[in-house]
Design an enzyme around this catalytic site. Structure first.
Site, PDB file in Angstrom:
ATOM      1  N   LYS A   1       0.865  -1.190   0.000  1.00 41.16           N
ATOM      2  CA  LYS A   1       0.000   0.000   0.000  1.00 41.16           C
ATOM      3  C   LYS A   1       0.894   1.228   0.000  1.00 41.16           C
ATOM      4  CE  LYS A   1      -4.521   0.960   0.309  1.00 41.16           C
ATOM      5  NZ  LYS A   1      -5.684   0.152  -0.110  1.00 41.16           N
TER       6      LYS A   1
HETATM    7  P1  NAD Z   1     -13.316   7.520  -2.806  1.00 42.78           P
HETATM    8  O1  NAD Z   1     -12.307   8.594  -2.637  1.00 42.78           O
HETATM    9  O2  NAD Z   1     -13.848   7.251  -4.187  1.00 42.78           O
HETATM   10  O3  NAD Z   1     -14.573   7.792  -1.847  1.00 42.78           O
HETATM   11  C1  NAD Z   1     -14.415   7.985  -0.483  1.00 42.78           C
HETATM   12  C2  NAD Z   1     -15.764   8.383   0.090  1.00 42.78           C
HETATM   13  O4  NAD Z   1     -15.652   8.497   1.515  1.00 42.78           O
HETATM   14  C3  NAD Z   1     -16.248   9.726  -0.415  1.00 42.78           C
HETATM   15  O5  NAD Z   1     -17.637   9.685  -0.629  1.00 42.78           O
HETATM   16  C4  NAD Z   1     -15.932  10.671   0.747  1.00 42.78           C
HETATM   17  O6  NAD Z   1     -16.759  11.794   0.794  1.00 42.78           O
HETATM   18  C5  NAD Z   1     -16.193   9.744   1.917  1.00 42.78           C
HETATM   19  N1  NAD Z   1     -15.563  10.226   3.149  1.00 42.78           N
HETATM   20  C6  NAD Z   1     -14.323  10.730   3.323  1.00 42.78           C
HETATM   21  N2  NAD Z   1     -14.132  11.116   4.589  1.00 42.78           N
HETATM   22  C7  NAD Z   1     -15.282  10.860   5.237  1.00 42.78           C
HETATM   23  C8  NAD Z   1     -15.716  11.034   6.577  1.00 42.78           C
HETATM   24  N3  NAD Z   1     -14.906  11.574   7.500  1.00 42.78           N
HETATM   25  N4  NAD Z   1     -16.979  10.643   6.909  1.00 42.78           N
HETATM   26  C9  NAD Z   1     -17.806  10.104   5.975  1.00 42.78           C
HETATM   27  N5  NAD Z   1     -17.439   9.904   4.691  1.00 42.78           N
HETATM   28  C10 NAD Z   1     -16.203  10.281   4.333  1.00 42.78           C
HETATM   29  O7  NAD Z   1     -12.659   6.220  -2.174  1.00 42.78           O
HETATM   30  P2  NAD Z   1     -13.008   4.709  -2.475  1.00 42.78           P
HETATM   31  O8  NAD Z   1     -12.091   4.220  -3.534  1.00 42.78           O
HETATM   32  O9  NAD Z   1     -14.491   4.548  -2.625  1.00 42.78           O
HETATM   33  O10 NAD Z   1     -12.548   4.027  -1.109  1.00 42.78           O
HETATM   34  C11 NAD Z   1     -13.392   3.965   0.043  1.00 42.78           C
HETATM   35  C12 NAD Z   1     -12.881   2.869   0.959  1.00 42.78           C
HETATM   36  O11 NAD Z   1     -12.880   1.639   0.230  1.00 42.78           O
HETATM   37  C13 NAD Z   1     -11.451   3.048   1.476  1.00 42.78           C
HETATM   38  O12 NAD Z   1     -11.372   2.471   2.766  1.00 42.78           O
HETATM   39  C14 NAD Z   1     -10.631   2.199   0.515  1.00 42.78           C
HETATM   40  O13 NAD Z   1      -9.404   1.774   1.077  1.00 42.78           O
HETATM   41  C15 NAD Z   1     -11.586   1.058   0.304  1.00 42.78           C
HETATM   42  N6  NAD Z   1     -11.335   0.276  -0.902  1.00 42.78           N
HETATM   43  C16 NAD Z   1     -11.319   0.867  -2.139  1.00 42.78           C
HETATM   44  C17 NAD Z   1     -11.119   0.077  -3.268  1.00 42.78           C
HETATM   45  C18 NAD Z   1     -11.182   0.634  -4.669  1.00 42.78           C
HETATM   46  O14 NAD Z   1     -11.107  -0.140  -5.618  1.00 42.78           O
HETATM   47  N7  NAD Z   1     -11.347   1.925  -4.837  1.00 42.78           N
HETATM   48  C19 NAD Z   1     -10.888  -1.301  -3.130  1.00 42.78           C
HETATM   49  C20 NAD Z   1     -10.922  -1.860  -1.854  1.00 42.78           C
HETATM   50  C21 NAD Z   1     -11.150  -1.053  -0.763  1.00 42.78           C
END
Ligand code: NAD
Length: 442
Positions: free
Chosen positions: A132
């Protein structure tokens, strides 16, 4: 630096954490993400048999690189940011895991996220270790040019340890296809040859894969549907609450809404909205695309952020950041099932409360593995320069997710443990078996 230490703030550009006086990982249960991961490993050691001999391997990242990322800002001054790339384990293959741009990123967090990638990749049996990366920055405070310069300098700095057969970054919070395109280009320029396989989650026109954008949300939805069958939950009439409406939460919400479920509450960094009859998810997606947040969505009621945890719902999907479900709010959650779209959203203390209350938790290390699974397909397609159709990709993704989930479900039944511990048992055995077969060098 101690793994739980907060690194010095790298730039005056860094905004205070969104909506919090302290980052959530300092408020909740007093454990950093790495501490949580270590507790999760300890819970699984009794189930590892003779492989427990190698368990210490899981408690130490193989390699952690901290880099300074200086860039010239648009106003001519120079700002320094702190960047990280951690390779937790490479016993089963090259490192694999996303890159996060966020003002709260710490070395401890990146270590934990890299370790969860090792577990996740082994759980769905893709041939990768775990890694990561991240930069401690609020990217929303940067112009596009500053963001590009920061991404390129960071890629160059970590270029000594990444590569298509060494460690393959991907998008995570606040990084996207464009950031991956810059990373791919920078690495390729330094190598003197285009290396599309160095990152995944690229634009389709640059060696990206069809289906990657929706893959994590689709995986969340797939395991959710499987688990719902096991517990007799009718998804068509279910009420769903989603925290985080980005790549993961937005897609998962859309897929659940398409099957007939009602998405009743959504929270993002800008606020929390509620609509008992179900939110219009496509309209909400259009609103977020236009304004950057769910805040201000006209067809919904605004509720206090903390009230989100009291919402009447059947399925809760945390899809934002770590340590959101803690001992402080786990007792209030009304859902029958929690699907962890985010990495590390539930603390071990909260896990225990939820288990006692009979709330089923589908853990991150299996529930959000859809993204890395299609990243694996992207990497394979890049190597062979032969690209598959979206239907083929989705079908392969769903098959892998269902098979992995069914294996984990069986282990949970056999050992009478939570799905998280079951996933760790499956994954840690695979990692440590590979470790044992390879032997200790030299
Ligand atoms: P993203 O940046 O597309 O979206 C993040 C979301 O979280 C946004 O809607 C943002 O407004 C919200 N957010 C941020 N801070 C916040 C807070 N304090 N309270 C409430 N909401 C809040 O990110 P993503 O890619 O959707 O990732 C989200 C989670 O999923 C992370 O934990 C990431 O590690 C995990 N994840 C992502 C992927 C991927 O393929 N993108 C894969 C596995 C896991």
């Amino acid at each position: 630096m101690s793994p739980n230490a907060t690194p010095p703030v790298a730039s005056s550009l860094i905004a205070p954490p969104l909506g919090h006086a302290l980052p959530s990982y300092l408020q909740a249960d007093n454990l950093g993400p790495w501490g949580i991961y270590l507790q999760q490993v300890d819970r699984v050691i009794p189930y590892l048999g003779h492989l427990a001999r190698w368990a210490e391997t899981l408690k130490r990242p193989k390699r952690a690189l901290v880099v300074d990322v200086p860039i010239q800002l648009d106003n001519g001054t120079v700002a320094h940011f702190e960047g990280y790339r951690v390779q937790h384990n490479t016993s089963r293959g090259p490192g694999k895991g996303g890159v996060r741009f966020h003002q709260d990123v710490t070395l401890s967090e990146v270590m934990a996220l890299s370790a969860w990638m090792s577990i996740k990749n082994a759980a769905v049996n893709v041939p990768y270790g775990g890694a990561k990366g991240g930069i401690r920055v609020d990217p929303k405070a940067l112009s596009r040019g500053e963001l590009e310069r920061m991404t390129r300098r960071y890629t160059s700095e970590i270029g000594i340890i990444i590569g298509p057969t060494k460690d393959i970054p991907a998008p995570d919070v606040n990084t996207n296809e464009q950031v991956m395109a810059w990373m791919m280009d920078t690495y390729s320029m330094n190598q003197g040859a285009t290396a599309t396989g160095v990152v995944t989650g690229k634009p389709v026109d640059l060696g990206g894969s069809l289906g990657r954008r929706d893959a994590t949300g689709r995986g969340v939805f797939t395991v959710g549907m499987e688990a719902a069958q096991h517990i007799g939950l009718d998804v068509v009439s279910a009420r769903v609450a989603v925290q985080g409406f980005g790549n993961v939460g937005g897609v998962a919400a859309r897929l659940f809404a398409q099957t007939g479920a009602r998405v009743v509450a959504v929270q993002d960094h800008g606020g929390t909205i509620y609509q008992a009859s179900g939110l219009d998810v496509p309209a909400l997606q259009a609103h977020v695309a236009a304004t950057g947040s769910v805040a201000g969505f006209p067809q919904a009621e605004v509720i206090a952020n903390d009230t989100f945890w009291d919402v009447d719902c059947d399925i809760l999907i945390p899809a934002a950041l770590e340590q959101q479900i803690t001992a402080a709010n786990a007792g209030r959650i009304k859902a029958r099932m929690i699907i962890e779209g985010a990495n590390g959203p539930t603390t071990p203390a909260a896990d225990d409360i939820l288990q006692e209350r009979g709330i089923l938790v589908l853990p991150d290390v299996i529930a959000n593995a859809g993204g890395v699974t299609v990243s694996y397909f992207e990497w394979v397609q890049d190597f062979s320069s032969y690209f598959w159709s979206e239907d083929e990709i989705n079908a392969r993704l769903v098959r892998i997710m269902k098979e992995a989930f069914s294996g984990v479900w069986q282990v949970a039944q056999d050992h009478k443990v939570s799905l998280r511990t079951a996933t760790f048992i499956v994954a840690c055995k695979r990692i440590l078996h590979a470790r044992e077969l390879r032997g200790l060098y030299p």
